[in-house]
Design a protein around this motif. Sequence first.
Motif, PDB file in Angstrom:
ATOM      1  N   UNK A 148       9.852  11.321 -53.471  1.00  0.00           N
ATOM      2  CA  UNK A 148       9.053  10.170 -53.881  1.00  0.00           C
ATOM      3  C   UNK A 148       9.249   8.997 -52.930  1.00  0.00           C
ATOM      4  N   UNK A 149      10.471   8.825 -52.467  1.00  0.00           N
ATOM      5  CA  UNK A 149      10.760   7.741 -51.529  1.00  0.00           C
ATOM      6  C   UNK A 149      10.073   8.008 -50.194  1.00  0.00           C
ATOM      7  N   UNK A 150      10.142   9.253 -49.719  1.00  0.00           N
ATOM      8  CA  UNK A 150       9.469   9.582 -48.465  1.00  0.00           C
ATOM      9  C   UNK A 150       7.957   9.460 -48.605  1.00  0.00           C
ATOM     10  N   UNK A 151       7.416   9.890 -49.756  1.00  0.00           N
ATOM     11  CA  UNK A 151       5.971   9.783 -49.975  1.00  0.00           C
ATOM     12  C   UNK A 151       5.522   8.327 -49.924  1.00  0.00           C
ATOM     13  N   UNK A 152       6.352   7.426 -50.433  1.00  0.00           N
ATOM     14  CA  UNK A 152       6.036   6.006 -50.375  1.00  0.00           C
ATOM     15  C   UNK A 152       5.971   5.527 -48.921  1.00  0.00           C
ATOM     16  N   UNK A 190       1.100  14.046 -44.763  1.00  0.00           N
ATOM     17  CA  UNK A 190       2.533  13.969 -45.069  1.00  0.00           C
ATOM     18  C   UNK A 190       2.756  13.522 -46.507  1.00  0.00           C
ATOM     19  N   UNK A 191       1.954  12.557 -46.968  1.00  0.00           N
ATOM     20  CA  UNK A 191       2.063  12.093 -48.354  1.00  0.00           C
ATOM     21  C   UNK A 191       1.765  13.227 -49.322  1.00  0.00           C
ATOM     22  N   UNK A 192       0.724  14.004 -49.026  1.00  0.00           N
ATOM     23  CA  UNK A 192       0.364  15.131 -49.905  1.00  0.00           C
ATOM     24  C   UNK A 192       1.447  16.194 -49.899  1.00  0.00           C
TER      25      UNK A 192
END
Length: 403
Positions: A148-152, A190-192
């Motif tokens: 979740x942190x990386x997705x942010x 990357x977010x997906x």
Amino acid sequence: MEELLSDRTVQDGAFAGLIVLSRIPANLGTAGAGLGLGLMCVYAALRMDQCRAVLRRCWPQFAYPAAALLSIAWAVYPIVTARAAVQMAMTAFAGLLVSQAIRPRAVIAGLFVAFAGYTLASLFAGHSRPDGISGAPALFGLGGEAKNYFADSAATAALLAVTIGAIFLERLAFVRAGISAGIAILCVIATERARSAGALASLGLAGSLLLACLALRGRSPATKLGFAVFAVAGLCLCAVFAQPLLALVQELSGKDAGLTGRGYLWYRADFIIAERPWLGTGYFGFWTPANPDAIGFWRYFDVRQEGTAFSFHNSYIQTLVETGYLGLAVLAASWIVGALAMLRRFVLTPSVPTCFWLAYLVLELSKSPVEPIRPAALVAPTIMLFAALGFGNFPVLRPSRSG
């Protein structure tokens, strides 16, 4: 062009990028925290005029850091609260300092290099681990932080890439604009691949707002005011129908009905809040190895006891647990003040950075019901959040290219 390449402009962009880059990976330990604090202090020492501007213009945003520091007086674990509150206040000040940089576009450029560089490096490295109940591989950052942190970070990089592309289009640099668009697409991928449904849904909302703001930024103040009223009404409507929208996101993303354990966390949090409803346990005073309740949660979710980065996955519940109804009221008021200042600046100026920071606020606050989007110590989202909240107070009577 000479003005844009001035020493001060380069320094603002470089420091903004380096400070954030040092804290994008949240798991670099004492060395990373020390580097981040050192860069913050050096930047503040070089920008005493900005420090004064922050204190004069952005004083409402000191309200929650002040509440966190005040909570030391009644904290269950005062040493833990004192350390975290001081570090968070310094992190918040760094974000506000960035918000008042004399060349906001240089700041955007520095942030773009930091976030996009880290996101692309993580995407090409391809490190993944099983995601929750489904077990599907989820991409995580080179620093090893949670998905979740990386997705942010990846979603922020996508917004920055779109913003940089808009600046290049303004200068008729079509090749560079095309490259920026390609980078934006890779950051969305990357977010997906991080498999964070909240981050992807928020990116869709924030990205749509960013494109609309960029398209309207040259229009009359009356037109932009009408759009701002419409956008606020739409966001309020989303808040009213939060539960149906959350159910839709669950269905589209294949999340379980309990939102990967959030339902149980929120149920238990009600009892914890009832014990200290007005003042809470003290800022950052719950998720500590000294707290038996925290240990119980970690064991239930099979998380290492030292995993103090765990949370209730809800900004308002987390704030209630830590600083009670008093802290929640202060936090909400500071967010509202910052958001209104940003909307005012959007209406009054044709500013590209304003469009980005407004979209970034929506990216973060739209996730607040399912993620801990609130000030934390020595992490990049806190720097960015306070930069966004403070930027609304940046002077509006400036040439469009400076902000």
